[in-house]
Enzyme design. Structure first.
Site, PDB file in Angstrom:
ATOM      1  CE  LYS A   1      32.468  40.317  41.284  1.00 16.64           C
ATOM      2  NZ  LYS A   1      32.128  39.405  42.404  1.00 16.64           N
TER       3      LYS A   1
ATOM      4  CB  SER B   1      35.446  39.050  44.438  1.00 11.38           C
ATOM      5  OG  SER B   1      34.108  38.672  44.122  1.00 11.38           O
TER       6      SER B   1
ATOM      7  CB  SER C   1      32.076  38.302  46.487  1.00 12.53           C
ATOM      8  OG  SER C   1      33.262  37.570  46.643  1.00 12.53           O
TER       9      SER C   1
END
Lengths: 488, 483
Positions: A76, A151, A175
């Site tokens: 990420k 997210s 997330s």
């Protein structure tokens, strides 16, 4: 190589079916060929990845390979990667190249894993749909009209699309779990303090926790083994001996006590999602578990409390992005105040600014007690709810999200509707307990995840349950191209 | 109208830890900009603070030295504000749960009495970096070497009633922090600096006047001057019927005036909240006791010992115990010369004068305590007289040799040979008939003064080496015999 599990790739590397360089090249070519439709990567790191792959091949040749040696994965874009752009999906850090590697990144590299790139996300991890990215929204590989969740939406989409076997994510209020649920993945948010936060750009420090996003529970356990462990550089890191999260995978579930909180099955829950979850619970019961009705009476308060605490911490954590030392700086500032105001006005996206403003307000003199202090009290109540429940049962189950993945653009006009998406996930972060999502069916072709929450440091137990469930189901093996199973 | 002055001080003490408060970077003064920094001090994204336990020990040591409550549960809080030399956009400090609670400090007033000043609290916090405005073509450079350097902020009660009391308090604080070894106390390098809250009120009035906060005063001299000019300013305003604005002011030493800081330099709402990156610090009684038991002799105790054991005056004892380095130096001198009175005179006299003239701290004195002790021993055994000793001291200061070497080289050995002195006295009397006549013509009570001329001539003839006592006696006898 589409949709191979991490363990499968590891085995094939061991068997000499291909080299790390070969699979890394294939993966990068695949990302370049197919990712335009998903937009799951912000940066592909071919040069560094091939260096790492060559080192992994040399290590294997020397006989020192570990399980992850040579296995490609993606980070990420919130994890600082030395020498590799780390944007947090923000204009603010569009060109930021960190001079250091996060602890998690170091641990993965130390096992010989190969980082092929950085995945898209909601800007600074603020969002539940991955629509808040400076680099554009991510599309759900299961349905390009749907969001992948957020997210960690880029990580979820990349794994779901079969671009990489595993990716890192972070979970501040859901997330990892919500995008895992939306994209048919196994994703786990560990106990707060299990995984070092050092080098992960902070959103809300007291809630942030990193974890893996994979196809299977076994893959997630292998990834978590590499990621977790005490780190002296993170004061909130827990001084626990390194655990082997794969050790309990094959334990039978007989005698397991599963709690179903009635608050997780209230009116906000899509009935079809409820059907999926209940079907999954039935199957786990069939594996020998005992199902118990429980209550988490303060669950509903987790939304207002979270949306005070997280923005408060964020408003302070994001103060360092001021255009002075690194990152975006506005053109031709007239003076210091102009530098600050325009840099931050131009560098941050709408949702980030919204949360900074909410947090700044909540912490300001005269409001602090009414908002921040009160929210901390609510947090204590939620913790106590879980303590009471987990004295009664081993784990808690329910839905990850009230609905399957929603359409792109359908929630962007109403931030509060978007915040309600997090109702089932926030409380685990507030309490600091581990929680995960495992694939449990489909509603109209869109995946649904089963939420499993446990006591502090019970990750191995959660992964065990997910793994056992995955032995008797094949939801997790469905891919967007192979999927024929519609409905639960 | 008679006015009463009310002063409270916030003293920032830089702790002499090896590394910074929240990072492993070295604490060093004067290094190349941005070389003493880690990711943490630079405020890099994702970097996290780790608390330095040495700073905790030092803070607790201070707390026990001023007999204060020690916070067994203390919490770091973020003080949020934007400034270019604040790399994270907040300063990590303590708010609701400081490490040191209520304590006190006794100061000696000029009339010899003692006054107790309350200490409200002392908390740990990190320093900011520095903005550099020169050499950047209208831009500002940022040096983060100082970023995250540990500070102990010591807040007093508004108990001081004059600038002199404020200075005495600051000096006492300086003596304590240097004695317990938590700071080098170097004010020129900013290791100790203070903000003064100053207000005035009509004598007898209970309610405090509106205060002004004087920022960043970094010398004892400036504290006194800054407070005095600020008090004058406030009284002038009040006597003209005006009101005092509550504001932050800067003392300009060149103009000897205080002026308001630009409002932009003032932050209004710091939005304090507990720092989520740091755990609360929990310590127990045993931890505190171990530190308390290891406390060195404190300045008050040392001063009392100087009076009782060494028979020094209260004044000398106070001056000599004002810093650990000075008191250590003094005791080392006395260990060599075995004369506390002479030792005190030389340390507070000649040595202090030279240090002052050269703007030097005791640690940097080029004359070692051992050398000064030897020098005093040479006075005591009549090898040299005081005048000669001052010459030797000057030569020692310039590091031109050893005590005995300098005495020999400069021929300063005191002449105590009666015959040699008598010959010189006779020569001078014979060579000065005019002065001898004047001496004889003078009234008896005025002759003593006139002896000075002859003394000077004999000392000159002996190149200063004659024992002045012997010369004086001989001259008097011989001249009086001529009457």
């Amino acid at each position: 190589m589409t949709n191979k599990t991490l363990i499968q790739i590891s085995d094939e590397l061991s068997a000499g079916q291909y080299s790390s360089r070969e699979i890394t090249q294939d993966i990068i070519a695949d990302i370049r060929a197919r990712d335009a439709q998903f937009n799951s990567f912000i940066t592909v790191s071919e040069e560094l990845a091939l260096e790492q792959a060559d080192a992994a091949d040399a290590r294997r040749a020397a006989g020192h390979a570990e399980l992850l040696t040579g296995v490609p994965f993606a980070h990420k874009d919130l994890f600082c990667t030395q020498g590799l752009r780390t944007t947090c999906a923000s204009k603010m850090l569009e060109d930021f190249i960190p001079p250091y590697e996060s602890t998690v990144g170091q641990r993965l590299l130390a096992t010989g894993a190969v980082c092929v790139g950085k995945t898209n996300m909601d800007e600074f991890a603020m969002g539940s749909s991955n629509e808040n990215s400076y680099f554009g929204a991510v599309k759900n590989p299961w349905d390009l009209n749907a969001v992948p969740g957020g997210s960690s939406g880029g990580s979820a989409a990349a794994v779901a699309a079969g671009l990489v076997p595993a990716a890192t994510g972070t979970d501040t209020g859901g997330s990892i779990r919500q995008p895992a649920s939306f994209c048919n993945l196994t994703g786990i948010k560990p106990t707060y303090g299990r995984v070092s936060r050092f080098g992960i750009v902070a959103y809300a420090s007291s809630l942030d926790q990193a974890g893996p996003m994979c196809t299977t529970a076994a893959d997630a356990a292998v990834m978590l083994n590499a990621m977790a462990g005490f780190d002296a550089q993170d004061s909130t890191s827990v001084q626990q001996d390194a655990a082997d999260f794969t050790a309990e995978l094959n334990q039978p579930l007989a005698g397991l006590k599963v709690g179903l909180p009635k608050e997780f099955f209230g009116s906000g829950l899509d009935p079809q999602v409820a059907d999926c979850i209940m079907a999954a619970v039935k199957q786990i019961e069939a594996l020998g578990a005992q199902i118990v009705d429980i209550s988490l009476p303060n669950l509903e308060l987790s939304i207002p409390a979270y949306y005070v605490i997280a923005p408060s911490e964020a408003s302070s954590n994001l103060s360092r992005f001021d255009g002075v030392r690194y990152g975006y700086r506005c053109d031709q500032p007239e003076d210091l105040m102009d530098l600050y105001c325009r840099t931050r006005a131009e560098g941050f996206g709408k949702e980030v600014k919204r949360r900074i403003m909410v947090g700044t307000y909540a912490l300001s003199e005269g409001y602090y007690d009414a908002y921040y202090v009160k929210a901390q009290r609510v947090r204590r109540l939620i913790k106590d709810d879980f303590a009471r429940a987990l004295a009664q049962v081993d784990v808690i189950m329910g839905p990850v999200a009230p609905t399957p993945a929603f359409d792109l653009g359908s929630n962007t006009k109403d931030p509060v509707a978007m915040y309600l998406e997090d109702i089932y996930t926030l409380s685990a972060n507030m309490a600091g307990i581990p929680a995960m999502s495992t694939p449990a069916g489909f509603v109209n072709g869109r995946p649904v995840g089963l939420h499993i929450m446990g006591n502090y440091f019970a990750e191995a137990k959660l992964l065990n349950i997910a793994h056992q469930y995955q032995q008797v189901t094949d939801w997790h093996l469905q891919t967007p191209t192979s999927n024929t199973a519609k409905g639960a | 109208m008679a006015w009463e002055i009310v002063i409270g001080l916030e003293i920032h003490v830089q702790l002499a830890t090896k590394s910074k408060l929240f990072s492993g970077a070295k604490v060093a003064f004067g290094a190349e900009p941005n070389t003493q920094t880690t990711l943490v001090d630079l405020g890099m994204p994702g970097a996290l603070p780790v608390f330095n336990e040495q700073a905790l020990r030092m803070a607790v040591t201070f707390g026990t030295a001023i007999d204060a409550d020690i916070g067994k549960h203390s919490v770091f809080a973020r003080k949020n504000y934007f400034y270019p030399d604040s790399p994270k956009g907040y300063q990590t400090s303590q708010m609701d749960h400081p490490i040191v609670g209520i304590g006190h400090l006794d100061i000696q007033l000029e009339d010899g009495s003692t006054k107790r000043i309350g200490v409200t609290r002392a908390h740990l916090e990190e320093d900011a970096g520095k903005s550099l405005h020169d050499d950047f073509d209208g831009m500002t450079g940022i040096d983060l070497n100082r970023s995250s350097t540990p500070l102990l902020e010591i807040v007093s009660e508004p108990d001081m009633r004059s600038a002199k009391e404020a200075v005495a308090y600051m000096r006492k604080m300086h003596a304590i922090v240097t004695t317990i070894g938590i700071s080098d106390g170097n004010m020129a390098e900013g290791s100790m600096r203070c903000d003064a809250n100053v207000s005035v009120r009509p004598k007898g009035q209970e309610k405090l006047g509106t205060r002004a906060e004087l920022k960043n005063i970094n010398s004892f001299r400036f504290i006194e001057r800054a407070i005095n000019v600020e008090v004058e300013r406030q009284i002038d305003i009040l006597e003209d019927g005006g009101t005092i604005a509550q504001e932050t002011r800067l003392y300009d030493a060149d103009k000897n005036e205080t002026r308001p800081m630009r409002s932009k330099e003032e932050a209004n709402d710091y939005r304090y909240f507990p720092c989520p990156d740091l755990l609360p610090i929990n310590i127990d009684e045993a931890y505190i006791d171990a530190i308390r038991n290891a406390l060195p002799e404190l300045p008050d105790q040392r001063s009392a010992r100087f009076v009782s054991q060494l028979s020094l005056s209260e004044y000398d004892a106070g001056v000599l115990s004002a810093s650990r380095a000075l008191a250590d130096y003094f005791e080392a001198v006395v260990a060599v010369c075995n004369d506390a009175k002479l030792g005190a005179n030389w340390v507070t006299g000649e040595l202090a004068k030279f240090l002052n003239q050269n703007n030097m701290e005791i640690n940097a004195a080029p004359v070692s305590a051992e050398q000064l002790g030897q020098l005093i021993s040479r006075i005591k055994d009549d090898t040299i007289n005081t005048k000669g000793a001052k010459t030797v001291f000057e030569a020692l200061w310039d590091q031109t040799g050893t005590v005995d070497g300098i005495i020999a080289d400069k021929g300063l050995k005191q002449v105590s040979d009666m015959g040699a002195i008598e010959a010189m006295v006779d020569d001078v009397i014979a060579a000065s008939p005019k002065q001898v006549q004047q001496y004889l013509d003078a009234e008896v009570e005025k002759r003593g003064k006139m002896l000075g001329f002859f003394m000077g001539q004999v000392m000159k003839a002996s190149k200063g080496a004659a024992n002045p006592g012997q010369v004086n006696g001989l001259l008097k006898n011989k001249l009086d015999a001529l009457c």
